[in-house]
Design a protein around this motif. Structure first.
Motif, PDB file in Angstrom:
ATOM      1  N   ASP A  33      37.633  32.001  30.804  1.00 15.81           N
ATOM      2  CA  ASP A  33      37.413  31.288  32.059  1.00 15.81           C
ATOM      3  C   ASP A  33      35.926  31.108  32.340  1.00 15.81           C
ATOM      4  N   GLU A  34      35.133  32.136  32.055  1.00 18.93           N
ATOM      5  CA  GLU A  34      33.694  32.073  32.288  1.00 18.93           C
ATOM      6  C   GLU A  34      33.044  30.968  31.465  1.00 18.93           C
ATOM      7  N   LYS A  72      39.899  25.890  35.375  1.00 20.16           N
ATOM      8  CA  LYS A  72      38.912  26.945  35.136  1.00 20.16           C
ATOM      9  C   LYS A  72      37.602  26.636  35.869  1.00 20.16           C
ATOM     10  N   ALA A 117      35.882  28.857  38.812  1.00 23.70           N
ATOM     11  CA  ALA A 117      34.508  29.344  38.665  1.00 23.70           C
ATOM     12  C   ALA A 117      33.649  28.920  39.846  1.00 23.70           C
ATOM     13  N   GLN A 176      34.603  31.014  42.892  1.00 15.97           N
ATOM     14  CA  GLN A 176      34.065  32.373  42.786  1.00 15.97           C
ATOM     15  C   GLN A 176      32.569  32.398  43.048  1.00 15.97           C
ATOM     16  N   LYS A 177      31.865  31.377  42.569  1.00 17.33           N
ATOM     17  CA  LYS A 177      30.426  31.289  42.797  1.00 17.33           C
ATOM     18  C   LYS A 177      30.112  31.121  44.272  1.00 17.33           C
TER      19      LYS A 177
END
Length: 238
Positions: free
Chosen positions: A27-28, A222, A226, A229-230
């Motif tokens: 995912d990262e 994804k 991301a 989350q950021k």
């Protein structure tokens, strides 16, 4: 009375824990992992080569080749211009999440957009171990018989997509695609099924269109996760 240690349960629990690490790793990097499973000789390598050729202009592609020994398949992928790594399982009949994470790291950085894992040829063990894949694909070849879903139900239950390969030989082996699909639907009503021939290319357009759309969708999900989350991390810092 004696103590009993359930080793299989402990092994599977540890594997599932590391499978989460695999998913976080992917995912990262926005990479999609496609786990390809089948019996030996079902045509995994030929199918992957033709699939990679069809998608090569749209995505950067990598391949993890899992075998008990040899590097024949990985060399075939490298000769086709694909990023490839060979992983020897040391006699194990399947890939697990630890092996998968090690292989992904071994592919180098940046990771390709999509990585195909060609799992060990086996219809039993690979179905039991989560490798952290975004998509589980099973290949059934016509010479194996249309009753395979009845004999190996778990494999068909855990897979997202079924490729019925070598359909050009269906008459020779008295294989009924309709009967096979019926058996599969009883086990997994949501299974995507694509009859095709890796040798002739018949049926590949439908398969590669589905796969291309799936890769784009998963990569977008994804990226969205991301970004969220950021944003959450930034808000927490403030």
């Amino acid at each position: 009375m004696v103590d009993v240690i359930e080793t299989k349960a402990a092994i599977e629990e540890e594997n599932d824990r590391i499978a989460k690490d695999v998913r976080a790793f992917l995912d990262e990097r926005g990479t999609v992992l496609v786990n390809v499973m089948s019996s030996p000789g079902a045509g995994k390598t030929t199918t992957l080569l033709r699939t990679a050729e069809a998608l090569g202009d749209a995505f950067r592609i990598g391949v993890i080749e899992a075998d008990v020994d040899s590097d024949v398949d990985a060399q075939a992928m490298a000769d086709a211009g694909l990023a490839a790594i060979q992983l020897h399982t040391g006699g194990s009949c399947h890939m697990d999440s630890t092996m998968t994470l090690e292989a992904l790291r071994g592919l180098g950085q940046p990771l390709p957009d999509v990585v195909f894992l060609e799992n060990i040829g086996n219809l039993v063990c690979p179905a039991e171990f989560d490798v952290g894949a975004d998509l589980n694909v099973m290949i059934l070849s016509v010479p194996e018989g249309d009753d395979k879903p009845l004999k190996y139900p778990l494999m068909f239950q855990v897979s997202d997509c079924l490729l019925i390969n070598k359909t050009d030989t269906a008459k020779v082996f008295d294989f009924s695609v309709e009967r096979c699909e019926r058996y599969v639907r009883d086990l997994n009503p949501d299974m995507k099924i694509f009859p095709l021939s890796a040798k002739t290319g018949t049926g590949f357009e439908a398969w590669t269109s589905f796969l291309s759309e799936s890769i784009r969708r998963i990569r977008a999900e994804k990226a969205g996760t991301a970004a969220k989350q950021k944003e959450e991390s930034s808000n927490a810092d403030n």
